[in-house]
Motif scaffolding. Sequence first.
Motif, PDB file in Angstrom:
ATOM      1  N   VAL A 142      13.043   9.190 -92.313  1.00 59.12           N
ATOM      2  CA  VAL A 142      11.648   9.651 -92.395  1.00 59.12           C
ATOM      3  C   VAL A 142      10.713   8.535 -91.974  1.00 59.12           C
ATOM      4  O   VAL A 142       9.830   8.723 -91.122  1.00 59.12           O
ATOM      5  N   LEU A 143      10.889   7.353 -92.544  1.00 54.40           N
ATOM      6  CA  LEU A 143      10.033   6.211 -92.228  1.00 54.40           C
ATOM      7  C   LEU A 143       9.989   5.948 -90.725  1.00 54.40           C
ATOM      8  O   LEU A 143       8.907   5.713 -90.158  1.00 54.40           O
ATOM      9  N   SER A 144      11.129   6.010 -90.065  1.00 48.88           N
ATOM     10  CA  SER A 144      11.225   5.627 -88.659  1.00 48.88           C
ATOM     11  C   SER A 144      10.429   6.530 -87.726  1.00 48.88           C
ATOM     12  O   SER A 144      10.072   6.115 -86.612  1.00 48.88           O
ATOM     13  N   PHE A 145      10.159   7.751 -88.160  1.00 50.60           N
ATOM     14  CA  PHE A 145       9.485   8.694 -87.267  1.00 50.60           C
ATOM     15  C   PHE A 145       8.061   9.025 -87.715  1.00 50.60           C
ATOM     16  O   PHE A 145       7.461   9.980 -87.228  1.00 50.60           O
ATOM     17  N   LEU A 146       7.531   8.203 -88.620  1.00 53.18           N
ATOM     18  CA  LEU A 146       6.119   8.313 -88.967  1.00 53.18           C
ATOM     19  C   LEU A 146       5.276   7.754 -87.822  1.00 53.18           C
ATOM     20  O   LEU A 146       5.784   7.012 -86.973  1.00 53.18           O
ATOM     21  N   PRO A 147       3.990   8.076 -87.770  1.00 53.60           N
ATOM     22  CA  PRO A 147       3.122   7.487 -86.747  1.00 53.60           C
ATOM     23  C   PRO A 147       3.144   5.963 -86.811  1.00 53.60           C
ATOM     24  O   PRO A 147       3.324   5.374 -87.880  1.00 53.60           O
ATOM     25  N   GLU A 153       1.340  -0.159 -91.453  1.00 51.93           N
ATOM     26  CA  GLU A 153       0.716  -0.324 -92.761  1.00 51.93           C
ATOM     27  C   GLU A 153       1.762  -0.444 -93.857  1.00 51.93           C
ATOM     28  O   GLU A 153       1.642  -1.258 -94.780  1.00 51.93           O
ATOM     29  N   TYR A 154       2.815   0.363 -93.749  1.00 54.89           N
ATOM     30  CA  TYR A 154       3.889   0.328 -94.747  1.00 54.89           C
ATOM     31  C   TYR A 154       4.600  -1.028 -94.731  1.00 54.89           C
ATOM     32  O   TYR A 154       4.824  -1.634 -95.789  1.00 54.89           O
ATOM     33  N   LEU A 155       4.950  -1.510 -93.547  1.00 56.24           N
ATOM     34  CA  LEU A 155       5.664  -2.776 -93.439  1.00 56.24           C
ATOM     35  C   LEU A 155       4.830  -3.943 -93.955  1.00 56.24           C
ATOM     36  O   LEU A 155       5.375  -4.908 -94.511  1.00 56.24           O
ATOM     37  N   GLU A 156       3.521  -3.847 -93.787  1.00 51.92           N
ATOM     38  CA  GLU A 156       2.648  -4.926 -94.256  1.00 51.92           C
ATOM     39  C   GLU A 156       2.494  -4.921 -95.769  1.00 51.92           C
ATOM     40  O   GLU A 156       2.270  -5.967 -96.380  1.00 51.92           O
ATOM     41  N   SER A 157       2.623  -3.759 -96.376  1.00 51.04           N
ATOM     42  CA  SER A 157       2.337  -3.647 -97.811  1.00 51.04           C
ATOM     43  C   SER A 157       3.574  -3.700 -98.699  1.00 51.04           C
ATOM     44  O   SER A 157       3.476  -4.048 -99.874  1.00 51.04           O
ATOM     45  N   ILE A 158       4.738  -3.386 -98.150  1.00 48.60           N
ATOM     46  CA  ILE A 158       5.918  -3.224 -98.994  1.00 48.60           C
ATOM     47  C   ILE A 158       6.617  -4.553 -99.271  1.00 48.60           C
ATOM     48  O   ILE A 158       6.632  -5.463 -98.429  1.00 48.60           O
ATOM     49  N   LYS A 171      12.073  -8.002 -93.155  1.00 50.90           N
ATOM     50  CA  LYS A 171      11.198  -7.067 -92.442  1.00 50.90           C
ATOM     51  C   LYS A 171      11.497  -7.003 -90.949  1.00 50.90           C
ATOM     52  O   LYS A 171      11.324  -5.952 -90.322  1.00 50.90           O
ATOM     53  N   GLU A 172      11.939  -8.097 -90.381  1.00 55.74           N
ATOM     54  CA  GLU A 172      12.299  -8.085 -88.959  1.00 55.74           C
ATOM     55  C   GLU A 172      13.515  -7.195 -88.726  1.00 55.74           C
ATOM     56  O   GLU A 172      13.558  -6.410 -87.781  1.00 55.74           O
ATOM     57  N   ARG A 173      14.494  -7.313 -89.611  1.00 49.73           N
ATOM     58  CA  ARG A 173      15.682  -6.448 -89.511  1.00 49.73           C
ATOM     59  C   ARG A 173      15.314  -4.986 -89.741  1.00 49.73           C
ATOM     60  O   ARG A 173      15.846  -4.086 -89.080  1.00 49.73           O
ATOM     61  N   LEU A 174      14.407  -4.743 -90.672  1.00 54.71           N
ATOM     62  CA  LEU A 174      13.972  -3.373 -90.940  1.00 54.71           C
ATOM     63  C   LEU A 174      13.293  -2.781 -89.714  1.00 54.71           C
ATOM     64  O   LEU A 174      13.547  -1.634 -89.343  1.00 54.71           O
ATOM     65  N   TYR A 175      12.421  -3.568 -89.079  1.00 55.48           N
ATOM     66  CA  TYR A 175      11.736  -3.076 -87.880  1.00 55.48           C
ATOM     67  C   TYR A 175      12.747  -2.774 -86.772  1.00 55.48           C
ATOM     68  O   TYR A 175      12.629  -1.779 -86.054  1.00 55.48           O
ATOM     69  N   GLU A 176      13.764  -3.622 -86.631  1.00 54.80           N
ATOM     70  CA  GLU A 176      14.810  -3.394 -85.623  1.00 54.80           C
ATOM     71  C   GLU A 176      15.554  -2.094 -85.914  1.00 54.80           C
ATOM     72  O   GLU A 176      15.895  -1.341 -84.992  1.00 54.80           O
ATOM     73  N   ALA A 177      15.799  -1.822 -87.185  1.00 50.50           N
ATOM     74  CA  ALA A 177      16.474  -0.580 -87.572  1.00 50.50           C
ATOM     75  C   ALA A 177      15.607   0.628 -87.244  1.00 50.50           C
ATOM     76  O   ALA A 177      16.108   1.681 -86.821  1.00 50.50           O
ATOM     77  N   ILE A 178      14.297   0.490 -87.423  1.00 51.30           N
ATOM     78  CA  ILE A 178      13.368   1.576 -87.102  1.00 51.30           C
ATOM     79  C   ILE A 178      13.369   1.843 -85.601  1.00 51.30           C
ATOM     80  O   ILE A 178      13.402   2.994 -85.154  1.00 51.30           O
ATOM     81  N   VAL A 179      13.331   0.775 -84.806  1.00 54.98           N
ATOM     82  CA  VAL A 179      13.361   0.911 -83.342  1.00 54.98           C
ATOM     83  C   VAL A 179      14.656   1.586 -82.901  1.00 54.98           C
ATOM     84  O   VAL A 179      14.652   2.483 -82.043  1.00 54.98           O
ATOM     85  N   HIS A 180      15.775   1.188 -83.495  1.00 54.86           N
ATOM     86  CA  HIS A 180      17.067   1.805 -83.170  1.00 54.86           C
ATOM     87  C   HIS A 180      17.050   3.290 -83.489  1.00 54.86           C
ATOM     88  O   HIS A 180      17.532   4.117 -82.696  1.00 54.86           O
ATOM     89  N   ALA A 181      16.488   3.642 -84.624  1.00 51.50           N
ATOM     90  CA  ALA A 181      16.429   5.046 -85.024  1.00 51.50           C
ATOM     91  C   ALA A 181      15.611   5.854 -84.024  1.00 51.50           C
ATOM     92  O   ALA A 181      15.991   6.969 -83.638  1.00 51.50           O
ATOM     93  N   ARG A 182      14.505   5.316 -83.590  1.00 43.04           N
ATOM     94  CA  ARG A 182      13.653   6.026 -82.637  1.00 43.04           C
ATOM     95  C   ARG A 182      14.340   6.198 -81.283  1.00 43.04           C
ATOM     96  O   ARG A 182      14.148   7.209 -80.612  1.00 43.04           O
ATOM     97  N   GLU A 183      15.107   5.204 -80.895  1.00 42.97           N
ATOM     98  CA  GLU A 183      15.782   5.258 -79.597  1.00 42.97           C
ATOM     99  C   GLU A 183      16.962   6.219 -79.607  1.00 42.97           C
ATOM    100  O   GLU A 183      17.236   6.898 -78.614  1.00 42.97           O
ATOM    101  N   HIS A 184      17.669   6.279 -80.746  1.00 42.13           N
ATOM    102  CA  HIS A 184      18.916   7.041 -80.798  1.00 42.13           C
ATOM    103  C   HIS A 184      18.827   8.325 -81.615  1.00 42.13           C
ATOM    104  O   HIS A 184      19.749   9.145 -81.581  1.00 42.13           O
TER     105      HIS A 184
END
Length: 252
Positions: A142-147, A153-158, A171-184
Amino acid sequence: MTNKNKTVVRSMDILNLFIDHIELSFQEVIELSGIPKTTAFRMLKSLEEMELLEKGADAKYRLGILFLKFGHLVSMRLDVRKIAYPIMNELHNDTKEAINLIVRDGDEAIYIEKVDTKQKVRLYTAIGRKSSLYAGACSRAVLSFLPDGEIKEYLESIELKPFAKGTITDKERLYEAIVHAREHGYTISHSELENYTSAIAAPIFDHTGEVIAAMSIAGLETNYQEGRAEIFVEKLKMATAEISRQLGYEQL
Protein backbone atom coordinates in the motif's frame (compact mmCIF):
# COMPACT_ATOMS: atom_id res chain seq x y z
CA MET A 1 -19.52 6.64 35.13
CA THR A 2 -17.31 9.75 34.81
CA ASN A 3 -18.59 13.11 33.56
CA LYS A 4 -16.55 12.63 30.41
CA ASN A 5 -18.16 9.27 29.73
CA LYS A 6 -21.60 10.73 30.37
CA THR A 7 -20.92 13.36 27.74
CA VAL A 8 -19.93 10.74 25.18
CA VAL A 9 -22.94 8.57 25.97
CA ARG A 10 -25.35 11.48 25.75
CA SER A 11 -23.81 12.63 22.49
CA MET A 12 -24.35 9.15 21.10
CA ASP A 13 -27.95 9.28 22.35
CA ILE A 14 -28.45 12.37 20.22
CA LEU A 15 -26.76 10.88 17.15
CA ASN A 16 -28.80 7.68 17.48
CA LEU A 17 -31.97 9.73 17.10
CA PHE A 18 -31.03 10.25 13.47
CA ILE A 19 -31.24 6.55 12.75
CA ASP A 20 -35.02 6.87 12.68
CA HIS A 21 -35.29 10.58 11.82
CA ILE A 22 -33.84 12.33 8.78
CA GLU A 23 -34.02 15.73 10.47
CA LEU A 24 -34.92 17.08 13.90
CA SER A 25 -35.50 20.49 15.43
CA PHE A 26 -33.84 21.54 18.66
CA GLN A 27 -37.07 21.02 20.57
CA GLU A 28 -37.56 17.56 19.04
CA VAL A 29 -34.03 16.55 20.10
CA ILE A 30 -34.81 17.59 23.68
CA GLU A 31 -38.14 15.76 23.76
CA LEU A 32 -36.83 12.54 22.20
CA SER A 33 -33.55 12.37 24.13
CA GLY A 34 -34.74 13.64 27.51
CA ILE A 35 -31.53 15.66 27.82
CA PRO A 36 -31.83 19.04 29.60
CA LYS A 37 -32.12 22.02 27.29
CA THR A 38 -28.81 23.71 28.12
CA THR A 39 -26.89 20.41 27.92
CA ALA A 40 -28.53 19.50 24.62
CA PHE A 41 -27.71 22.92 23.17
CA ARG A 42 -24.04 22.57 24.14
CA MET A 43 -23.80 19.04 22.72
CA LEU A 44 -25.53 19.95 19.47
CA LYS A 45 -23.12 22.85 19.04
CA SER A 46 -20.12 20.56 19.57
CA LEU A 47 -21.48 17.89 17.21
CA GLU A 48 -22.06 20.59 14.60
CA GLU A 49 -18.51 21.92 14.97
CA MET A 50 -17.15 18.38 14.49
CA GLU A 51 -19.27 17.98 11.32
CA LEU A 52 -21.15 15.07 12.88
CA LEU A 53 -24.32 17.13 12.55
CA GLU A 54 -25.22 20.06 10.35
CA LYS A 55 -27.87 22.72 10.94
CA GLY A 56 -29.88 23.81 7.95
CA ALA A 57 -31.38 27.17 7.10
CA ASP A 58 -34.65 25.81 8.49
CA ALA A 59 -32.91 25.40 11.90
CA LYS A 60 -33.24 21.61 11.72
CA TYR A 61 -30.36 19.24 12.39
CA ARG A 62 -29.25 16.47 10.03
CA LEU A 63 -26.34 14.04 9.97
CA GLY A 64 -23.20 15.88 8.86
CA ILE A 65 -20.68 15.41 6.10
CA LEU A 66 -18.33 13.41 8.33
CA PHE A 67 -20.79 10.53 8.30
CA LEU A 68 -20.63 10.54 4.50
CA LYS A 69 -16.86 10.20 4.71
CA PHE A 70 -17.09 7.40 7.27
CA GLY A 71 -19.83 5.72 5.26
CA HIS A 72 -17.68 5.80 2.15
CA LEU A 73 -14.75 4.21 3.99
CA VAL A 74 -16.90 1.46 5.48
CA SER A 75 -18.56 0.81 2.13
CA MET A 76 -15.20 0.66 0.36
CA ARG A 77 -13.81 -1.82 2.87
CA LEU A 78 -16.88 -4.02 2.66
CA ASP A 79 -16.82 -3.91 -1.14
CA VAL A 80 -13.17 -4.88 -1.50
CA ARG A 81 -13.57 -7.66 1.09
CA LYS A 82 -16.65 -9.05 -0.64
CA ILE A 83 -14.99 -9.04 -4.05
CA ALA A 84 -11.66 -10.35 -2.79
CA TYR A 85 -12.87 -13.24 -0.65
CA PRO A 86 -13.68 -15.82 -3.37
CA ILE A 87 -10.46 -14.93 -5.19
CA MET A 88 -8.53 -15.32 -1.94
CA ASN A 89 -10.07 -18.74 -1.43
CA GLU A 90 -9.10 -19.82 -4.93
CA LEU A 91 -5.54 -18.59 -4.45
CA HIS A 92 -5.31 -20.32 -1.07
CA ASN A 93 -6.48 -23.63 -2.50
CA ASP A 94 -3.91 -23.28 -5.26
CA THR A 95 -0.89 -22.28 -3.15
CA LYS A 96 -1.79 -23.82 0.23
CA GLU A 97 -0.34 -20.65 1.79
CA ALA A 98 -2.09 -18.05 3.95
CA ILE A 99 -3.78 -15.26 1.99
CA ASN A 100 -4.20 -11.86 3.67
CA LEU A 101 -6.14 -8.73 2.76
CA ILE A 102 -5.31 -5.34 4.28
CA VAL A 103 -6.48 -1.74 3.94
CA ARG A 104 -4.77 1.44 5.05
CA ASP A 105 -5.64 2.98 8.40
CA GLY A 106 -3.60 6.19 8.67
CA ASP A 107 0.08 5.31 9.13
CA GLU A 108 -0.85 1.68 9.65
CA ALA A 109 -2.49 -1.15 7.77
CA ILE A 110 -5.26 -3.29 9.22
CA TYR A 111 -5.94 -6.89 8.26
CA ILE A 112 -9.60 -7.20 7.24
CA GLU A 113 -9.64 -10.76 5.84
CA LYS A 114 -7.54 -13.89 5.98
CA VAL A 115 -7.81 -17.38 4.49
CA ASP A 116 -5.47 -19.95 6.02
CA THR A 117 -7.35 -23.24 6.55
CA LYS A 118 -4.65 -25.20 4.70
CA GLN A 119 -1.79 -23.32 6.38
CA LYS A 120 -0.73 -25.42 9.37
CA VAL A 121 1.37 -22.70 11.01
CA ARG A 122 -0.32 -19.67 12.55
CA LEU A 123 1.35 -16.46 11.44
CA TYR A 124 1.58 -12.92 12.84
CA THR A 125 -1.34 -11.82 10.72
CA ALA A 126 -4.89 -11.97 12.07
CA ILE A 127 -8.10 -10.15 11.21
CA GLY A 128 -8.18 -6.83 13.06
CA ARG A 129 -4.44 -6.77 13.70
CA LYS A 130 -2.48 -3.70 12.61
CA SER A 131 1.03 -3.17 11.30
CA SER A 132 3.07 -0.13 10.32
CA LEU A 133 2.99 0.72 6.62
CA TYR A 134 6.74 0.17 6.25
CA ALA A 135 6.85 -3.27 7.87
CA GLY A 136 5.91 -6.42 5.98
CA ALA A 137 5.13 -6.99 2.33
CA CYS A 138 1.39 -6.43 2.56
CA SER A 139 1.56 -3.09 4.34
CA ARG A 140 4.40 -1.87 2.13
CA ALA A 141 2.41 -2.77 -0.99
CA VAL A 142 0.00 0.00 0.00
CA LEU A 143 2.72 2.46 1.01
CA SER A 144 4.63 1.95 -2.24
CA PHE A 145 1.74 3.01 -4.45
CA LEU A 146 0.62 6.10 -2.55
CA PRO A 147 1.16 9.48 -4.25
CA ASP A 148 4.77 10.68 -4.20
CA GLY A 149 3.98 13.52 -1.80
CA GLU A 150 2.40 11.19 0.75
CA ILE A 151 5.32 8.78 0.58
CA LYS A 152 7.81 11.64 1.09
CA GLU A 153 5.85 12.98 4.04
CA TYR A 154 5.59 9.51 5.56
CA LEU A 155 9.31 8.79 5.22
CA GLU A 156 10.17 12.12 6.82
CA SER A 157 7.88 11.61 9.80
CA ILE A 158 8.18 7.91 10.61
CA GLU A 159 10.61 6.30 13.03
CA LEU A 160 11.55 2.84 11.82
CA LYS A 161 11.46 0.28 14.61
CA PRO A 162 12.24 -3.44 14.34
CA PHE A 163 9.50 -6.05 14.82
CA ALA A 164 11.59 -9.07 13.84
CA LYS A 165 15.13 -9.72 12.61
CA GLY A 166 14.36 -8.76 9.01
CA THR A 167 12.41 -5.52 9.59
CA ILE A 168 13.69 -2.67 7.42
CA THR A 169 14.96 0.01 9.80
CA ASP A 170 17.00 2.09 7.34
CA LYS A 171 15.11 4.75 5.36
CA GLU A 172 17.37 4.43 2.33
CA ARG A 173 16.69 0.70 2.17
CA LEU A 174 12.98 1.34 2.63
CA TYR A 175 12.95 3.82 -0.25
CA GLU A 176 14.78 1.27 -2.44
CA ALA A 177 12.13 -1.31 -1.56
CA ILE A 178 9.40 1.16 -2.54
CA VAL A 179 11.10 1.85 -5.89
CA HIS A 180 11.40 -1.90 -6.52
CA ALA A 181 7.72 -2.38 -5.76
CA ARG A 182 6.72 0.35 -8.19
CA GLU A 183 8.91 -1.08 -10.93
CA HIS A 184 7.84 -4.70 -10.52
CA GLY A 185 4.31 -4.42 -9.13
CA TYR A 186 4.83 -6.41 -5.94
CA THR A 187 6.63 -6.42 -2.58
CA ILE A 188 8.41 -9.21 -0.76
CA SER A 189 9.46 -9.57 2.87
CA HIS A 190 11.45 -12.04 4.92
CA SER A 191 11.23 -12.13 8.73
CA GLU A 192 9.92 -8.54 8.90
CA LEU A 193 6.95 -9.04 11.22
CA GLU A 194 7.77 -12.50 12.51
CA ASN A 195 11.02 -14.47 12.28
CA TYR A 196 11.30 -17.25 9.68
CA THR A 197 8.21 -16.18 7.75
CA SER A 198 7.93 -14.63 4.29
CA ALA A 199 5.27 -12.84 2.31
CA ILE A 200 4.68 -11.57 -1.20
CA ALA A 201 2.11 -8.81 -1.70
CA ALA A 202 0.58 -6.73 -4.46
CA PRO A 203 -1.61 -3.60 -4.44
CA ILE A 204 -5.32 -3.35 -5.22
CA PHE A 205 -6.67 -0.25 -6.97
CA ASP A 206 -10.15 1.27 -7.20
CA HIS A 207 -11.88 2.86 -10.19
CA THR A 208 -9.99 6.14 -9.67
CA GLY A 209 -6.61 4.40 -9.77
CA GLU A 210 -6.04 4.93 -6.05
CA VAL A 211 -4.46 2.12 -4.04
CA ILE A 212 -7.06 1.08 -1.48
CA ALA A 213 -5.85 -2.34 -0.32
CA ALA A 214 -3.25 -5.03 -0.76
CA MET A 215 -3.24 -8.79 -0.73
CA SER A 216 -0.44 -11.16 0.24
CA ILE A 217 0.61 -14.77 0.10
CA ALA A 218 2.40 -15.62 3.34
CA GLY A 219 3.98 -18.62 5.01
CA LEU A 220 7.20 -20.15 6.29
CA GLU A 221 10.37 -18.70 4.79
CA THR A 222 11.49 -22.09 3.49
CA ASN A 223 8.52 -22.15 1.10
CA TYR A 224 9.74 -19.01 -0.67
CA GLN A 225 13.03 -20.40 -1.98
CA GLU A 226 14.21 -22.14 -5.18
CA GLY A 227 11.91 -20.35 -7.60
CA ARG A 228 8.67 -20.77 -5.65
CA ALA A 229 8.55 -17.07 -4.86
CA GLU A 230 8.46 -16.22 -8.58
CA ILE A 231 5.55 -18.60 -9.09
CA PHE A 232 3.67 -17.02 -6.18
CA VAL A 233 4.32 -13.54 -7.60
CA GLU A 234 2.63 -14.32 -10.90
CA LYS A 235 -0.37 -16.00 -9.26
CA LEU A 236 -0.77 -13.11 -6.81
CA LYS A 237 -0.51 -10.38 -9.44
CA MET A 238 -3.19 -12.08 -11.51
CA ALA A 239 -5.47 -12.28 -8.46
CA THR A 240 -5.02 -8.65 -7.40
CA ALA A 241 -5.45 -7.49 -11.00
CA GLU A 242 -8.81 -9.27 -11.11
CA ILE A 243 -9.94 -7.70 -7.84
CA SER A 244 -8.90 -4.27 -9.11
CA ARG A 245 -10.76 -4.89 -12.38
CA GLN A 246 -13.94 -5.76 -10.48
CA LEU A 247 -13.55 -2.55 -8.49
CA GLY A 248 -13.56 -0.62 -11.79
CA TYR A 249 -9.83 -0.10 -12.25
CA GLU A 250 -8.71 0.15 -15.84
CA GLN A 251 -4.98 -0.36 -16.27
CA LEU A 252 -3.41 1.83 -18.95
